[in-house]
Enzyme design. Structure first.
Site, PDB file in Angstrom:
ATOM      1  N   LYS A  41     -49.953  84.041  -9.749  1.00  0.00           N
ATOM      2  CA  LYS A  41     -51.281  83.976 -10.355  1.00  0.00           C
ATOM      3  C   LYS A  41     -52.120  82.838  -9.733  1.00  0.00           C
ATOM      4  CE  LYS A  41     -50.605  87.282 -13.420  1.00  0.00           C
ATOM      5  NZ  LYS A  41     -49.395  88.076 -13.209  1.00  0.00           N
TER       6      LYS A  41
HETATM    7  C1  LIG Z   1     -48.981  89.001 -14.650  1.00  0.00           C
HETATM    8  C2  LIG Z   1     -49.627  89.829 -15.664  1.00  0.00           C
HETATM    9  C3  LIG Z   1     -49.177  89.868 -16.989  1.00  0.00           C
HETATM   10  C4  LIG Z   1     -47.881  89.234 -17.417  1.00  0.00           C
HETATM   11  O1  LIG Z   1     -47.846  87.880 -17.240  1.00  0.00           O
HETATM   12  P1  LIG Z   1     -46.456  87.112 -17.492  1.00  0.00           P
HETATM   13  O2  LIG Z   1     -46.900  85.683 -17.588  1.00  0.00           O
HETATM   14  O3  LIG Z   1     -45.598  87.360 -16.302  1.00  0.00           O
HETATM   15  O4  LIG Z   1     -45.882  87.621 -18.743  1.00  0.00           O
HETATM   16  C5  LIG Z   1     -49.892  90.584 -17.923  1.00  0.00           C
HETATM   17  N1  LIG Z   1     -50.998  91.250 -17.572  1.00  0.00           N
HETATM   18  C6  LIG Z   1     -51.474  91.264 -16.311  1.00  0.00           C
HETATM   19  C7  LIG Z   1     -52.729  92.009 -16.007  1.00  0.00           C
HETATM   20  C8  LIG Z   1     -50.790  90.566 -15.317  1.00  0.00           C
HETATM   21  O5  LIG Z   1     -51.228  90.599 -14.048  1.00  0.00           O
END
Ligand SMILES: *Cc1c(COP(=O)(O)O)cnc(C)c1O
Length: 394
Positions: free
Chosen positions: A201
């Protein structure tokens, strides 16, 4: 070594802070982690307190300042955050929640965790691949309780349109802001927003997330539910402020730890500059693609508010995407797909009513995600653009 972080299920997304100018393989995403994070981790280990404590609190405060909100609640992941929000709102069996099919499975799974029914909605258009208001309106029933908006690729959903939609129907708005950390509008759409700090992210704590909730009562409920619904945590008991505890509601273990918070504190200091760099790289992609590969559709428009999380493009209808992916890889460039439409996965096909979402399916067939991360430079964007132009023409 740079690790290839791609879809969230890829778990090897940790890299050193080596410059990428001299490397031949360009991954899709690449976290910036280095000396500052290492020092921060050593300090936590030396301190002797590694579970939720002062650093988690400090991380929550720093994040709140960046998002211009009173408080945030750090959790173990965005998935955990979304689950907590739905659980705290009392959404459950018999309720329906509108959600785009063009998302990561976590958005949909958290609705199933509370026993409610996800209702998958199509995207608006290929140029604007966010959840369609028209299709959402068609799918709204008297059982619909909430909408989960996804700020796909970091581009914010239309707030006033969705608020009007929700107000007219008495629905709650929840934001899956996994792609939009650092944008001040996040958390202002409805009841709550969840952020992700997973390895690929815009900023990372390896695994981690946070919740932004404006209503104080709901926020305190979520804060308690993060730690099994207990009235005090180990740290409060250790520091003597409250020796005993009561359990007043059903909660989970969705806590963040001090090691992750320490990394997060460092990362937050750079987030604004990183998002700025992503914006600059995206603009460069836009102008180079327009010049060298005008047949490629670049969704959204240059002026849209975004954290520029990923760089999605839509290749021409006739182009063979697997060939494009392979020839890009041969040219040393990783690409991925955001997202294979969720309603086409075996599990959902088996457990949810069958769906046809033609625009999501077309987008899912033609979409290609190009590398985007702060350590890329103009030379890389040029190389990637030229490789793409070449590979869609042969
Ligand atoms: C990465 C992601 C998640 C999940 O995030 P985590 O922190 O890994 O649980 C949820 N929604 C979207 C759109 C994502 O890209």
């Amino acid at each position: 070594m740079l690790a290839a972080a791609s879809a969230p299920e890829v778990e090897d997304s940790v890299a050193s802070s080596t410059s990428i100018t001299d490397i031949s393989f360009i991954p899709v995403a690449d976290p910036v982690l280095g000396h500052e994070e290492k020092t921060a981790l050593c300090e936590v280990i030396d301190s002797g307190w590694i579970t939720m404590g002062e650093r988690v609190q400090r991380f929550e405060e720093d994040l709140a300042r960046i998002h211009d909100v009173e408080e945030t609640v750090a959790v173990s992941s965005c998935t955990a955050g979304l689950h907590l929000i739905l659980h705290a709102l009392g959404i459950g069996p018999g309720d329906e929640v509108l959600v785009p099919s063009l998302t990561f499975v976590a958005t949909i799974n958290c609705i199933l965790y509370v026993g409610a029914a996800p209702v998958l909605v199509d995207i608006d258009t290929i140029d604007n691949p966010l959840m369609s208001l028209d299709d959402a309106a068609r799918k709204c029933t008297e059982k619909t309780k909430a909408i989960i908006l996804v700020h796909y690729a970091g581009y914010l959903a239309d707030r006033s349109a969705w608020q009007k939609f929700a107000d007219q129907r008495g629905l709650l708005i929840i934001e899956d802001a996994a792609h939009a950390t650092g944008l001040k509008d996040v958390g202002t759409y409805g009841v709550a927003a969840a952020l992700s700090f997973y390895g690929n992210k815009n900023m990372t704590t390896a695994e981690g997330g946070a919740v932004i909730v404006s209503d104080q009562n709901l926020r305190e409920k979520i804060r308690k539910m993060r730690g099994h619904g207990l009235t005090s945590g180990t740290f409060q008991r250790h520091s003597g402020s409250s020796p005993g505890y009561d359990m007043t509601m059903l909660g989970f273990n969705y806590r963040m730890d001090e090691l992750r918070a320490a990394i997060g504190i460092v990362q937050l200091r750079h987030l604004e500059a990183w998002n700025h760099k992503r914006r600059h790289l995206t603009q460069l992609y836009r102008s180079l693609l327009e010049e060298h590969a005008p047949e490629v559709v670049v969704p959204f428009t240059a002026g849209d508010v975004s954290s520029y999380h990923i760089m999605p493009v839509v290749i021409p209808d006739g182009a063979d995407r697997s060939h494009v992916i392979k020839s890009m890889r041969d040219a040393g460039i990783q690409t991925t797909i955001h997202y294979p439409p969720a309603h086409l996965f075996s599990f959902y096909r088996e457990h949810l009513p069958s769906k046809q979402l033609p625009r999501t399916e077309e987008y899912g067939r033609r979409e290609l995600t190009l590398p985007l991360f702060p350590r890329l430079d103009a030379v890389h964007i040029e190389r990637i653009t030229h490789a793409l132009a070449k590979s869609i023409r042969c």
